[in-house]
Enzyme design. Structure first.
Site, PDB file in Angstrom:
ATOM      1  N   ARG A   1       5.471 -26.149  -7.648  1.00 15.07           N
ATOM      2  CA  ARG A   1       6.599 -26.898  -6.888  1.00 15.07           C
ATOM      3  C   ARG A   1       8.040 -26.316  -7.261  1.00 15.07           C
ATOM      4  O   ARG A   1       8.964 -26.103  -6.475  1.00 15.07           O
ATOM      5  CB  ARG A   1       6.403 -28.452  -6.875  1.00 15.07           C
ATOM      6  CG  ARG A   1       7.511 -28.972  -6.062  1.00 15.07           C
ATOM      7  CD  ARG A   1       7.069 -30.618  -5.957  1.00 15.07           C
ATOM      8  NE  ARG A   1       7.457 -31.159  -7.325  1.00 15.07           N
ATOM      9  CZ  ARG A   1       6.953 -32.562  -7.601  1.00 15.07           C
ATOM     10  NH1 ARG A   1       6.625 -33.142  -6.631  1.00 15.07           N
ATOM     11  NH2 ARG A   1       7.376 -33.048  -8.640  1.00 15.07           N
TER      12      ARG A   1
ATOM     13  N   LYS B   1      12.889 -30.339  -5.136  1.00 16.64           N
ATOM     14  CA  LYS B   1      13.601 -31.304  -6.181  1.00 16.64           C
ATOM     15  C   LYS B   1      14.789 -30.769  -6.591  1.00 16.64           C
ATOM     16  O   LYS B   1      15.235 -30.576  -7.762  1.00 16.64           O
ATOM     17  CB  LYS B   1      12.706 -31.610  -7.560  1.00 16.64           C
ATOM     18  CG  LYS B   1      11.446 -32.786  -7.322  1.00 16.64           C
ATOM     19  CD  LYS B   1      10.741 -33.001  -8.557  1.00 16.64           C
ATOM     20  CE  LYS B   1      11.445 -33.858  -9.331  1.00 16.64           C
ATOM     21  NZ  LYS B   1      11.297 -35.306  -8.994  1.00 16.64           N
TER      22      LYS B   1
ATOM     23  N   GLU C   1      10.853 -42.435   2.140  1.00 15.30           N
ATOM     24  CA  GLU C   1      10.275 -42.414   0.720  1.00 15.30           C
ATOM     25  C   GLU C   1      10.975 -43.667   0.275  1.00 15.30           C
ATOM     26  O   GLU C   1      11.862 -44.163   0.736  1.00 15.30           O
ATOM     27  CB  GLU C   1      11.015 -41.250  -0.255  1.00 15.30           C
ATOM     28  CG  GLU C   1      10.331 -39.898   0.413  1.00 15.30           C
ATOM     29  CD  GLU C   1      10.433 -38.891  -0.766  1.00 15.30           C
ATOM     30  OE1 GLU C   1       9.962 -39.005  -1.719  1.00 15.30           O
ATOM     31  OE2 GLU C   1      11.076 -37.658  -0.229  1.00 15.30           O
TER      32      GLU C   1
HETATM   33  N1  PLP Z   1       9.771 -38.388  -4.202  1.00 13.63           N
HETATM   34  C1  PLP Z   1      11.045 -38.209  -4.884  1.00 13.63           C
HETATM   35  C2  PLP Z   1      12.230 -38.056  -4.123  1.00 13.63           C
HETATM   36  C3  PLP Z   1      10.853 -37.913  -6.083  1.00 13.63           C
HETATM   37  O1  PLP Z   1      11.861 -37.524  -6.818  1.00 13.63           O
HETATM   38  C4  PLP Z   1       9.562 -37.784  -6.623  1.00 13.63           C
HETATM   39  C5  PLP Z   1       9.462 -37.611  -8.341  1.00 13.63           C
HETATM   40  O2  PLP Z   1       9.205 -36.411  -8.639  1.00 13.63           O
HETATM   41  C6  PLP Z   1       8.389 -38.283  -6.026  1.00 13.63           C
HETATM   42  C7  PLP Z   1       8.783 -38.336  -4.616  1.00 13.63           C
HETATM   43  C8  PLP Z   1       7.067 -38.284  -6.443  1.00 13.63           C
HETATM   44  O3  PLP Z   1       6.578 -37.120  -6.898  1.00 13.63           O
HETATM   45  P1  PLP Z   1       5.538 -36.798  -8.063  1.00 13.63           P
HETATM   46  O4  PLP Z   1       4.424 -37.552  -7.685  1.00 13.63           O
HETATM   47  O5  PLP Z   1       5.208 -35.375  -8.043  1.00 13.63           O
HETATM   48  O6  PLP Z   1       6.068 -37.294  -9.272  1.00 13.63           O
HETATM   49  C1  COI Z   2       9.622 -38.254 -11.293  1.00 10.29           C
HETATM   50  O1  COI Z   2       8.731 -39.424 -10.743  1.00 10.29           O
HETATM   51  O2  COI Z   2       9.263 -37.650 -12.238  1.00 10.29           O
HETATM   52  C2  COI Z   2      10.866 -38.381 -10.919  1.00 10.29           C
HETATM   53  O3  COI Z   2      11.421 -37.307 -10.874  1.00 10.29           O
HETATM   54  C3  COI Z   2      11.553 -39.636 -10.485  1.00 10.29           C
HETATM   55  C4  COI Z   2      13.026 -39.424 -11.330  1.00 10.29           C
HETATM   56  C5  COI Z   2      13.880 -39.230 -10.409  1.00 10.29           C
HETATM   57  C6  COI Z   2      13.301 -40.668 -12.158  1.00 10.29           C
END
Ligand code: PLP
Ligand code: COI
Length: 339
Positions: free
Chosen positions: A83, A185, A221
């Site tokens: 990612r 991100k 989200e």
């Molecule tokens: N949505 C957003 C905007 C996020 O910043 C995150 C965190 O990383 C997620 C969803 C969840 O992603 P992940 O499960 O890869 O942490």
């Molecule tokens: C994560 O779940 O790793 C995120 O990036 C959330 C964070 C913005 C606190």
């Protein structure tokens, strides 16, 4: 050398300095090389850098867990590497290679392994950042990039761990438009949420739910976590349209629901009105793990999904996911990287 005298008993999701961080740099047009560990500390950067002026940067987030037997487990870190690489391309930065990313993750976790709390107290949150570090007055990609990973012991993201959270739908603010950068991100995706999320917290909500920016009707989200609804035994989650972050926890929940629970998964648009009819709702992310949603307020009406109990399917998904992450159950998907 810094030694660890941290009290793991009352960890929250806040920053605690650790021993070291990993740093490497790359000039535009060159390839990334592996870097090295240095003591955790401040960095020096030009006030004219593209990250400070134009937000050219991204971050990642993952967790390392320590089992009762002292094993150190990482959950799908290659997915974060993939990612991050995609995010680099969208943000006009040189693509970070998987081997450099993984070298950094392994070194940082090993060097700071005494900062990993016991699983029942929390995890070591690993935070890679990649940004344009050279000066540039015009709006154009930087001539130099920096990749750093630092880490911090953390506790639960939402207060109370697995107790259902109260959310409010944001009607005044959006997170990301279609064809923007919501699907990566990018650091710039997060500051616009601080105002609405801060306002919601002042009103007693744990976070906000964003609707789509085009029609203001479909759920996107929950702050920094993906959204799920369960209705009549089916799981519905917003499809990845480009404005939603492709969460690694989201992908894991989908696979567990499909392959371990035999559930039907619908990745499609889900309107906020349809959400209000759901049997169970929850959000999922690295920081949030799986957090059940107890109530949602939308346009002055509050819909209660739970008065404190965790829904059956939400609980099963949480148990299976965390069983794999914490190393208390087997890992049928081969998701764990043990250090
Ligand atoms: N949505 C957003 C905007 C996020 O910043 C995150 C965190 O990383 C997620 C969803 C969840 O992603 P992940 O499960 O890869 O942490
Ligand atoms: C994560 O779940 O790793 C995120 O990036 C959330 C964070 C913005 C606190």
């Amino acid at each position: 050398m810094k030694t660890n005298n941290i009290n793991f008993d009352d960890l929250t999701f806040t920053f605690t300095e650790t021993r070291s961080m990993y740093v490497t740099k790359c000039k535009r047009g060159d390839n990334w090389n592996t870097g090295e560990l240095v003591p955790y500390g401040n960095i020096s950067i030009s006030p004219a850098s593209t990250v400070l002026n134009y937000g050219q940067g991204l971050f990642e987030g993952m967790k390392a867990y320590k089992t009762d037997g002292g094993r150190i487990l990482l959950f799908r870190p290659e997915k974060n590497a993939e990612r991050a690489a995609k995010g680099c391309l969208r943000l006009s930065m040189p693509e970070i290679p998987k081997n450099v990313f993984m070298d950094a993750v392994k070194k940082i976790v090993k060097d700071n392994s005494d900062y990993i709390p016991p699983t029942e107290k929390g995890a070591l949150y690993i935070r890679p950042i990649i940004f344009g570090s050279a000066e540039g007055l015009g709006v154009a990609p930087s001539t130099e990039y920096t990749f750093i990973i630092y880490c911090s012991p953390v506790g639960p993201y939402f207060k109370g761990g697995l107790s259902p959270i109260k959310l409010i739908v944001s009607t005044d603010y959006h997170r990301a438009p279609l064809k923007g950068t919501g699907g990566v991100k990018a650091i710039g995706n997060y500051v616009p949420g601080m105002l609405p999320s801060g306002n919601a917290k002042k009103m007693g909500f744990a976070e906000i739910i964003y609707l789509d920016a085009a029609e203001e009707k479909y759920v996107e989200e929950v702050g920094a976590a993906n959204f799920f609804a369960i209705k009549d035994g089916n799981i519905i989650t917003p499809e990845l349209t480009g404005s939603i972050l492709p969460g690694i926890t989201r992908d894991s929940v989908i696979r567990i629901a499909k392959e371990k629970l035999g559930m039907n998964i619908e990745e499609r648009r889900i309107s906020i009105d349809e959400v209000m009819e759901a049997d169970e709702v929850f959000c999922a992310g690295t920081a949030a793990i799986i957090s059940p949603i107890g109530s949602i307020k939308y346009n002055n009406k509050e819909h209660i999904f739970s008065n404190g109990d965790v829904g059956n399917i939400t609980r099963k998904l949480y148990d299976i996911l965390t069983g794999i992450q914490f190393g208390t159950d087997s890992d049928p998907f081969d998701w764990i990287l043990e250090l």
